[in-house]
Design an enzyme around this catalytic site. Structure first.
Site, PDB file in Angstrom:
ATOM      1  N   ASP A 337      10.396   8.158   4.626  1.00 52.72           N
ATOM      2  CA  ASP A 337      11.760   7.641   4.581  1.00 52.72           C
ATOM      3  C   ASP A 337      12.685   8.560   3.775  1.00 52.72           C
ATOM      4  OD1 ASP A 337       9.757   5.377   4.755  1.00 52.72           O
ATOM      5  OD2 ASP A 337      11.583   4.307   5.271  1.00 52.72           O
ATOM      6  N   LYS A 338      13.975   8.484   4.096  1.00 52.67           N
ATOM      7  CA  LYS A 338      14.962   9.258   3.357  1.00 52.67           C
ATOM      8  C   LYS A 338      15.429   8.501   2.119  1.00 52.67           C
ATOM      9  CE  LYS A 338      19.551  11.355   3.538  1.00 52.67           C
ATOM     10  NZ  LYS A 338      20.743  11.679   4.362  1.00 52.67           N
TER      11      LYS A 338
END
Length: 699
Positions: A337-338
């Site tokens: 995930d960012k």
């Protein structure tokens, strides 16, 4: 997820498999609210690994770890990791060599490959063809081969080459491998493939196209050389004084076989120019005579990467820029995930542990951290992990607006227990598609699959609604198509964009130039966009499946067979539900699988299969579009379970001051509650999707 917490992700009621009410809350208010930690093949959290668990001799992996890496291909095909994305290679692992009629074109390097040995090996292959096929089939194959050759010599239209000849079922893989090599050596103008355990023979279109550029003898010799894979050998075409013609030959070979070979023009002893072909080197696959070169090639350094509010590929681009290596020199087990704090294992090639540790004082400002730096013997592979652990804070818990009389804590407890028991639909999460961005990654993937290379490049450079240096450069490129000027504006850490722009500056913003541009970026990044499109189609297919059939297992559904699971190909493991099995309720919904679109998967034989063909046709795609030789990409497809389950799910309530409140404790109406959730998921599962099933609200 990459989108801000205020960006809604809409879920239709048909996308859930549990009947609880759910609740509302906010995730990813801060990156530290969403902590993702990889679990390696030993069941360890990668941020808690001590280097002393590795072998002390030279810093290489322990025997147990090395065994896991060597078994990674088997693990990727196991039912527990159904959808690890990899390319299928031709089923041929024999050591075939060149026949006598092309020895004049093969330049050998090394005494171990004498002419005598080459001829002996080739004759062995010819004997294999006779010994593995009975006389009747052998004669049918010969007649088929020469009927194809006659049609080619008569310059028949391409349609006539759609004819295929099957050798019938051949269950033993090693026998099939031997036959593949033997047939292609004896009849280089034929191609062989495996379909459901049968070897199917058909005309080799590459042979036909190559014969338009070189002689039939050269085309035959080259294809035999290519299939033989004779170590440390080269193939030379006949001298060619026409530079433009040589360019066409170079271009054809690069386009069709560039993944396997490289070409270069040389001046021979008679001052004539010839095109020389040799196999590309692969790490660990070819012997090096120079000890120093081997030592340099074998440098691999493993580490745990911590990142915050940064995409995995962005982090790799920045690290590669600082280290002076290519993004393709990094290997990893999956994308993280960012908008989160994530810990993941990585391996970088050509960089020593000492050199990597020197980055520690530089990369902190980018939200990156390195730990557990040590030497290893080989890179990582996609899917080489047991799963990911998630520690999540859901803030500002509330009842749904239409749930006026519910008890918030009871709703939370009910939801947790339901999903723990019944699981969640195994959708690909929104971060797969870049939700919140102007252009989603699946749009770029569709353009690539459709062969619209220029469109794909322009989608790739579509700017977001901000004025940072990266988006200013993208806006300039879209407006001017000036690759060189855009390069001057783009920050150095944007390695992918810069590599693509350099190719566009050299080759131009046209179809062929854009192909070269895409080829300039690593394979893992090219395939990422195509897989994003396939993931989107999978999500839609599962929604359709749940909408029309619910959680019933129906005739035509697919499951994995439990019989002979280790000895057959992935497609052979797939079983189609029969009417009798549906009536007997033999299978449950958590056993049902849905295919990821590709050229070699089996589709359900019920309405879901019909939906797939209509959906792909609506995007202008057929199965052959999932082979992209120009981009050196193949998408065979794979299978993914409809349902998945969270493991070791636990939770507790937090007051607004951070005090822990146990699920059974009292709740004050005027007190803001938060929720702390902990669980781990299998590879390629998304925590945001699991939370969506739990909460049943926009995240």
């Amino acid at each position: 997820m990459e989108e801000d917490s205020g960006t809604p992700v809409t879920h239709d009621s048909s996308t859930y498999v549990n009947d609880h009410v759910g609740f509302c809350g906010c995730i990813k208010t801060f990156p530290s609210d969403f902590v993702v930690t990889e679990i390696n093949m030993h069941g360890q959290l990668v941020n808690e690994i001590a280097t002393d668990c590795l072998s002390k001799s030279g810093g290489t992996l322990s025997d147990q770890s090395r065994s896991c890496q060597q078994d990674s291909k088997r693990l990727r095909l196991s039912p527990s990791e159904l959808c690890i994305e990899e390319e299928y290679f031709r089923e041929h692992d024999g050591d075939v060599h060149c026949p006598s009629d092309v020895l004049h074109s093969v330049v050998e390097e090394g005494k171990e490959h004498s002419v005598k040995k080459v001829l002996e090996c080739y004759h062995d292959k010819a004997e294999t063809l006779d010994s593995l096929l009975d006389q009747a089939v052998r004669e049918q194959l010969r007649q088929f081969a020469y009927s194809i050759k006659d049609m080619w010599n008569l310059k028949s239209e391409p349609e006539v080459f759609s004819t295929e000849f099957s050798l019938g079922p051949i269950p033993e893989k090693t026998v099939r491998a031997s036959l593949h090599g033997a047939i292609r050596q004896e009849y280089p103008f034929l191609a062989t493939i495996t379909k459901s355990g049968e070897i199917v023979v058909k005309a080799n279109q590459d042979y036909q196209e190559l014969c338009k550029l070189v002689s039939e003898e050269e085309a035959s010799g080259f294809l035999k050389f290519l299939d033989a894979k004779l170590e440390n050998s080269k193939f030379a075409f006949r001298p060619d004084g026409n530079k433009e013609h040589r360019k066409k030959v170079h271009h054809f070979l690069s386009k069709k076989f560039g993944k396997l070979v490289e070409t270069k023009s040389f001046t021979d002893s008679e001052q004539k120019v010839v095109i020389m072909v040799r196999f590309r080197e692969k790490n660990g696959c070819r012997k090096r005579t120079n000890a120093g070169s081997r030592e340099k090639e074998d440098i691999y350094t493993a580490f745990t990467l911590q990142k915050e509010n940064l995409e995995t590929l962005e982090a790799i681009s920045y690290l590669s820029s600082e280290l002076g290596v290519l993004p393709s020199d990094f290997s990893y087990t999956g994308i993280k995930d960012k908008k989160a704090v994530t810990y993941q294992a990585m391996v970088v090639k050509k960089v020593t542990p000492k050199r990597l540790k020197e980055l520690g004082s530089i990369i902190g400002k980018k939200g990156l951290g390195l730990s557990n730096v040590h030497s290893v013997s080989q890179p990582l592979r996609l899917g080489q992990l047991q799963g990911n652990h998630f520690a999540i804070i859901v803030r500002d818990l509330k009842l749904h607006s239409d749930d006026c009389y519910g008890n918030l804590k009871e709703r939370v407890c009910e939801a947790m227990e339901k999903v723990k028991k019944n699981g969640f639909i195994n959708y690909y999460g929104p971060q797969r598609f870049g939700q919140g961005q102007n252009i989603h990654t699946d749009q770029i993937g569709l353009a690539l699959l459709s062969g619209e290379m220029v469109k794909a490049v322009k989608l790739f450079f579509t700017p977001e609604d901000s004025d940072d240096p990266v988006n200013k450069a993208k806006k300039y490129f879209i407006e001017t198509e000036d690759a060189k000027g855009t390069l001057a504006m783009l920050p150095d850490f944007k390695v992918r964009e810069r590599m693509l722009l350099r190719a566009l500056n050299r080759y131009g913003l046209n179809h062929e130039g854009c192909i070269q541009g895409w080829l300039s970026i690593p394979h893992s990044m090219r395939i990422f966009y195509v897989h994003a499109y396939c993931s989107k189609i999978w999500n839609e297919a599962v929604s359709y499946r749940i909408k029309i059939y619910g959680t019933r297992v129906v005739t035509g559904d697919l499951v994995f067979s439990t019989e002979h699971i280790e000895s057959c190909s992935p497609n052979d493991k797939v079983h189609v539900i029969t009417p009798e099995e549906e009536m007997a309720n033999k299978y449950t919904i958590n056993q049902v699988i849905i295919p990821m679109a590709g050229y070699s998967v089996q589709y359900p034989t019920n309405k879901v299969g019909e939906w797939y063909h209509k959906r792909l046709a609506g995007d202008g795609l057929q199965l052959d579009h999932f082979r992209l030789p120009a981009l050196q990409l193949n998408v065979p497809g794979c299978y993914r379970h409809i349902l998945r389950y969270p493991h070791d799910l636990s939770y507790s309530f937090l007051e607004n001051n951070g005090k822990d409140v146990r699920p059974g404790g009292d709740y004050l109406r005027d007190l803001i509650l938060h929720l702390s959730v902990s669980f781990w998921l299998d590879p390629s599962c998304y925590a945001t999707v699991c939370l969506g099933e739990i909460m049943k609200c926009d995240l």
